[in-house]
Design an enzyme around this catalytic site. Structure first.
Site, PDB file in Angstrom:
ATOM      1  N   CYS A 183      -8.691  -6.039   9.878  1.00 36.11           N
ATOM      2  CA  CYS A 183      -8.554  -4.775   9.156  1.00 36.11           C
ATOM      3  C   CYS A 183      -7.879  -5.084   7.817  1.00 36.11           C
ATOM      4  CB  CYS A 183      -7.700  -3.826   9.988  1.00 36.11           C
ATOM      5  SG  CYS A 183      -7.306  -2.260   9.187  1.00 36.11           S
ATOM      6  N   CYS A 194     -13.412  -3.211   3.546  1.00 34.09           N
ATOM      7  CA  CYS A 194     -12.962  -2.509   4.748  1.00 34.09           C
ATOM      8  C   CYS A 194     -13.916  -2.951   5.842  1.00 34.09           C
ATOM      9  CB  CYS A 194     -13.040  -0.996   4.551  1.00 34.09           C
ATOM     10  SG  CYS A 194     -12.851  -0.040   6.072  1.00 34.09           S
TER      11      CYS A 194
HETATM   12  N1  DGL Z   1     -11.257  -1.241   9.099  1.00 35.62           N
HETATM   13  C1  DGL Z   1     -10.110  -0.817   8.318  1.00 35.62           C
HETATM   14  C2  DGL Z   1     -10.011  -1.690   7.045  1.00 35.62           C
HETATM   15  O1  DGL Z   1     -10.524  -2.764   7.012  1.00 35.62           O
HETATM   16  C3  DGL Z   1     -10.153   0.635   8.123  1.00 35.62           C
HETATM   17  C4  DGL Z   1      -8.874   1.221   7.674  1.00 35.62           C
HETATM   18  C5  DGL Z   1      -8.644   2.645   8.070  1.00 35.62           C
HETATM   19  O2  DGL Z   1      -8.491   2.917   9.260  1.00 35.62           O
HETATM   20  O3  DGL Z   1      -8.546   3.468   7.149  1.00 35.62           O
HETATM   21  O4  DGL Z   1      -9.426  -1.351   6.054  1.00 35.62           O
END
Ligand code: DGL
Length: 259
Positions: free
Chosen positions: A75, A187
């Site tokens: 993440c 993301c």
């Molecule tokens: N998959 C997360 C990232 O890489 C998402 C972040 C979120 O929950 O806003 O930033």
């Protein structure tokens, strides 16, 4: 359990990190994996840094109880908020890998136009990303594009069609007019909507995400700590957990892993 047979722990605020896990299964198929998604608290990108740090540290405790041998923060948002603290605490015992927007390969493509970085508001405003920008944005060709609300759609399993295109069109079409060299998906949820991005921008625009680089780094670290699984005759196992008490989200996670 023998050290090398212990699973690798993957964490994301929700189902996004599955895009990185998918790459890991491709490159390191003999490893065992445990995935934890905190969909109940997603999105992280609109929270404060302190809050994301706290949620991430708690999630990591869940993974540690699963006897993991390495930790991957799949993440971008959680990495920018918590990776320094996590490394301080755990890198004595295991590899701690994070993910960041893949600016370097995007800048190396050397096409005319802007390099658009799609990410959460938090990732783009954090120090980690701004340091990266300073390093690579010599001619102001990087265009950060915050995408609030997009993670929420993907968490619901909406990854293509009108809703996604209606979200993306007003963000991407003005940039397309100015000229885009490449798009970086900063993301881990966004690789699941790659098809819709290409539909809007055209298939010739490279779309880059950080999952391959992250998994290559994981592999190097497993070798360095001497814990890579040498059992090459057997495919590893994958267990997916989620903070949301629902079978639907687990089912969606396995479906995305297969895509
Ligand atoms: N998959 C997360 C990232 O890489 C998402 C972040 C979120 O929950 O806003 O930033």
């Amino acid at each position: 359990m023998e050290s090398e047979n212990r699973p690798i722990g993957f964490f994301d605020s929700g189902i996004g990190g599955i895009s990185v896990l998918k790459e890991a299964v491709k490159i390191l198929p003999n490893e065992n994996y445990v995935y934890f998604g905190d969909s109940k608290m997603a999105p992280y990108g609109i929270r404060t840094v302190e809050n994301v740090k706290e949620l991430t540290l708690n999630a990591v405790k869940f993974l540690l109880k699963k006897d993991i041998k390495a930790l991957v923060i799949a993440c971008n948002t959680a990495t920018s908020a918590a990776i320094i603290d996590l490394r301080k605490e755990y890198s004595k015992y295991m590899p701690v890998i994070g993910i960041e927007p893949a600016l370097k390969p995007a800048m190396e493509i050397n096409r005319i136009g802007k390099v658009v970085i799609m990410a959460t508001t938090m990732t783009l405003s954090e120090k980690k990303f701004n340091n990266l920008m300073k390093k690579y944005d010599k001619n102001s060709m990087i265009e950060p594009l915050p995408c609030p609300g997009l993670v929420e759609l993907i968490e619901q399993g909406i990854i293509k069609g009108k809703v996604i295109e209606d979200y993306l069109n007003p963000k991407l079409l003005p940039l397309k007019k100015q000229g885009i060299a490449a798009v970086v998906l900063g993301c881990t949820h966004y690789p699941f909507i790659k098809e819709s991005i290409s539909k809007i921008l055209g298939n010739d625009i490279p779309i880059i995400d950080g999952s391959k680089g992250t998994v290559q780094q994981l592999k190097r670290q497993l070798i360095k700590y001497n814990i890579i699984n040498k059992n090459i005759d057997k495919l590893g196992s994958i267990k997916i957990f989620n903070s949301m008490n629902s079978q639907d989200i687990i089912k969606l996670s396995y479906e995305l892993l297969k895509r």
